[in-house]
Design a protein around this motif. Structure first.
Motif, mmCIF file in Angstrom:
data_model
loop_
_atom_site.group_PDB
_atom_site.id
_atom_site.type_symbol
_atom_site.label_atom_id
_atom_site.label_comp_id
_atom_site.label_asym_id
_atom_site.label_seq_id
_atom_site.Cartn_x
_atom_site.Cartn_y
_atom_site.Cartn_z
ATOM 1 N N GLN A 64 21.456 -42.432 57.038
ATOM 2 C CA GLN A 64 19.598 -41.603 57.077
ATOM 3 C C GLN A 64 18.281 -42.119 57.488
ATOM 4 O OE1 GLN A 64 20.119 -42.072 52.742
ATOM 5 N NE2 GLN A 64 21.750 -40.505 52.572
ATOM 6 N N LEU A 65 18.304 -43.429 57.878
ATOM 7 C CA LEU A 65 16.720 -43.982 58.697
ATOM 8 C C LEU A 65 16.967 -43.962 59.741
ATOM 9 C CD1 LEU A 65 16.656 -47.650 55.901
ATOM 10 C CD2 LEU A 65 14.989 -45.287 56.109
ATOM 11 N N HIS A 66 18.403 -43.683 60.171
ATOM 12 C CA HIS A 66 18.203 -43.600 62.185
ATOM 13 C C HIS A 66 18.145 -42.309 63.086
ATOM 14 C CE1 HIS A 66 19.061 -48.044 63.172
ATOM 15 N NE2 HIS A 66 20.350 -48.278 62.591
ATOM 16 N N LEU A 67 18.470 -41.538 61.543
ATOM 17 C CA LEU A 67 18.803 -39.954 62.328
ATOM 18 C C LEU A 67 17.679 -39.383 61.737
ATOM 19 C CD1 LEU A 67 22.491 -39.146 61.731
ATOM 20 C CD2 LEU A 67 21.482 -40.393 64.093
ATOM 21 N N LEU A 68 16.763 -39.578 61.133
ATOM 22 C CA LEU A 68 16.337 -38.499 60.100
ATOM 23 C C LEU A 68 14.983 -39.369 60.068
ATOM 24 C CD1 LEU A 68 17.237 -38.369 56.378
ATOM 25 C CD2 LEU A 68 17.363 -36.671 58.181
ATOM 26 N N PRO A 69 13.998 -37.917 60.533
ATOM 27 C CA PRO A 69 12.281 -38.465 61.110
ATOM 28 C C PRO A 69 11.705 -39.802 60.086
ATOM 29 C CG PRO A 69 12.725 -35.634 60.375
ATOM 30 C CD PRO A 69 13.728 -36.433 60.353
#
Length: 424
Positions: free
Chosen positions: A104-109
Motif C-alpha cells: 500500500q505504501l509503495h503503490l498508493l499516493p
C-alpha cells in the motif's frame, strides 16, 4: 482517463523477491495451520489462501498493473478483498497484513498510503479480537507496531531515494557541464590555433610572397635590356622563397622564427632592415633609442615585435611609396617599445579598408591581436601626405634578483643542435 503510475519508490529486485516470498510463506502457513489444526472451514481457508496468492501473483506478472496507477489500485483492492475473506475465516490471516502495508505504501499516493495502512491495521485488530472473542491492548500492539515500522521504513527509504536521485541528477548535470566545458575549451583552442596560424601566414608567407612578386616584376622590367640586374633580382626572389620556406616550417612546429635563433631581437631587426634595403628601393634603418632593453624578453614578446616589424615593413614597401623607414627599439618606463616611421604617402587610420581575401587589409588587425594577447598596445599616427608612425608597446617582465640581466640587450638564444645524420 488513466494515468501512468510513476512507481514512487522502485524497490530493488532482491527486496521485491523477499516481499513475494514473505506473502507466499504467510499464506502457506495459514493454509497449513488450517489443515493441521482443529480449525473449522479448513477447506475454505485453503481455497481463499490460494485465491489470495493468485490475486497477488497477478501484480508482478501483468505489465499494466506496474505501469498504470489506477490498475495498480484496483489490483491492490482485489488482493485486500480476498485477504479480508481469509481474515474472516482464520485469525492467521492477520500475519498477511504486514506485507500488505508495504504494498500500500509503495503503490498508493503519499496521502492515501498511510490511510490504507491504518485501515488494514484496524481490520486486522478487529478480526483478531473477533476470533479471540475478546479485546485487549496487546492485540493492537502487533498490527499497530508493524504498521508503524512499515511506514517508518518506507518513508525513510523514500527520503534516501529522493536524495540519491537528486545526487544522480547533480552528477549528470556536472558531467554534462564538464563535457560542455571540454568542448568549449577545445573550440577555443582550435580558434586560438587558427588565429595564430592566420597571423603567422600573414606576417611571413603572405608578406614573403608579396616581396617575391615585387622582385620578379622588377626582374621582368629589366629584361632583356639589363639581364645582370634581372638575374640579381631573381636571386633575391629565390632567397626570399628559401627564407619563407624556413619560416613556414618553424611556425607549423610553433618554434621561434629563424631570425631569432642564436641572436638578439635587436640584431634580428637590424638584419631585417638590411635585407629590405637590399631587395627593394627603400632605405630601412634600425637603431636603439631611449633606455636600452636591459632585461631578457620572453620569446613570445620577441616574436611578436619581430612579426610586427616585418608586417610594417611589408606594408611600407607595398603601399606607402616611401623612400626611407626607421625602426627604433627601446624602453620607456616598464614597457618595451617598437617604433616604425616612414616618409610615405600615409593614410587615414579612421578609414581603413575592410579586410578582404583578395586585396588583404589584415595587417593592422593582426598586430592588434598579437599585442592584445600579451597585454600590449598599438598606436598608429598617420595622415595622407605625411607618412606613418606605428608604435607597439609591450610590458616588460619583472626583474629577477637571482638572475641579473646581462648588459647589452636581450639574451641570445643558443643555436639548436645539428642533426648530422639528417644532413648526411
Amino acid at each position: 482517463m488513466t494515468t501512468a503510475a510513476p512507481a514512487p519508490i522502485p524497490t530493488t529486485r532482491a527486496l521485491s523477491w523477499c516481499l513475494h516470498l514473505l506473502v507466499a510463506g504467510l499464506l502457506a502457513l495459514a493454509a497449513v495451520r488450517a489443515v493441521t489444526g482443529p480449525l473449522p472451514h479448513a477447506t475454505a481457508i485453503v481455497a481463499v489462501a490460494a485465491g489470495c496468492g493468485l490475486a497477488y501473483a497477478a501484480g508482478p506478472l501483468l505489465p499494466r498493473i506496474r505501469a498504470d496507477r489506477r490498475a495498480a489500485a484496483w489490483w491492490l483492492a482485489a488482493v485486500g478483498a480476498v485477504w479480508l475473506v481469509l481474515l474472516a475465516l482464520s485469525a492467521d490471516g492477520v500475519w498477511v497484513a504486514f506485507p500488505l502495508y508495504f504494498l500500500q505504501l509503495h503503490l498508493l499516493p503519499r496521502r492515501a498510503g498511510p490511510a490504507a495502512v491504518a485501515a488494514t491495521a484496524l481490520a486486522a485488530v478487529t478480526a483478531f479480537a473477533a476470533h479471540q472473542g475478546s479485546f485487549s491492548a496487546a492485540m493492537a500492539i502487533g498490527p499497530g507496531l508493524g504498521a508503524a515500522v512499515a511506514v517508518a521504513v518506507v518513508w525513510g527509504y523514500q527520503a534516501l531515494y529522493r536524495e540519491s536521485e537528486q545526487r544522480r541528477r547533480l552528477i549528470e548535470e556536472l558531467t554534462a557541464t564538464r563535457a560542455d566545458l571540454a568542448e568549449a575549451q577545445h573550440t577555443a583552442g582550435v580558434l586560438a590555433e587558427r588565429e595564430r596560424l592566420a597571423r603567422e601566414i600573414h606576417d611571413t608567407l603572405a608578406q614573403g610572397l608579396s616581396s617575391i612578386q615585387l622582385l620578379l616584376r622588377a626582374a621582368e622590367r629589366n629584361l632583356p635590356g639589363t639581364p645582370e640586374n634581372a638575374a640579381r633580382l631573381v636571386g633575391q626572389a629565390r632567397q626570399a622563397a628559401v627564407d619563407n620556406l624556413a619560416e613556414a616550417r618553424r611556425f607549423v612546429a610553433a618554434l621561434a622564427p629563424p631570425a631569432l635563433e642564436g641572436t638578439t631581437l635587436a640584431d634580428a631587426l637590424e638584419r631585417l632592415c638590411a635585407t629590405t634595403s637590399t631587395r627593394h628601393r627603400l632605405t630601412a634603418r634600425f637603431r636603439l633609442g631611449g633606455r636600452p632593453v636591459d632585461l631578457p624578453l620572453p620569446t613570445a614578446h620577441e616574436v611578436a615585435l619581430l612579426r610586427i616589424a616585418q608586417s610594417a615593413l611589408a606594408n611600407t614597401v607595398r603601399h606607402a611609396r616611401a623612400t626611407t623607414v626607421d625602426i627604433t627599439l627601446g624602453r620607456r618606463g616598464d614597457r618595451v617599445t617598437l617604433t616604425v616611421v616612414d616618409d610615405g604617402a600615409g593614410f587615414d587610420p579612421a578609414r581603413l579598408p575592410v579586410p578582404d581575401p583578395e586585396t588583404g587589409g589584415f595587417g593592422l588587425a593582426a598586430m592588434h591581436a598579437r599585442l592584445r594577447a600579451l597585454g600590449g598596445t598599438l598606436a598608429v599616427d598617420s595622415a595622407p601626405g605625411r607618412g606613418t608612425t606605428l608604435t607597439a608597446r609591450l610590458p616588460l617582465p619583472a626583474e629577477s634578483p637571482s638572475h641579473p640581466p646581462p648588459p647589452g640587450g636581450a639574451t641570445p638564444r643558443p643555436s639548436p643542435p645539428v642533426d648530422t645524420e639528417a644532413r648526411s
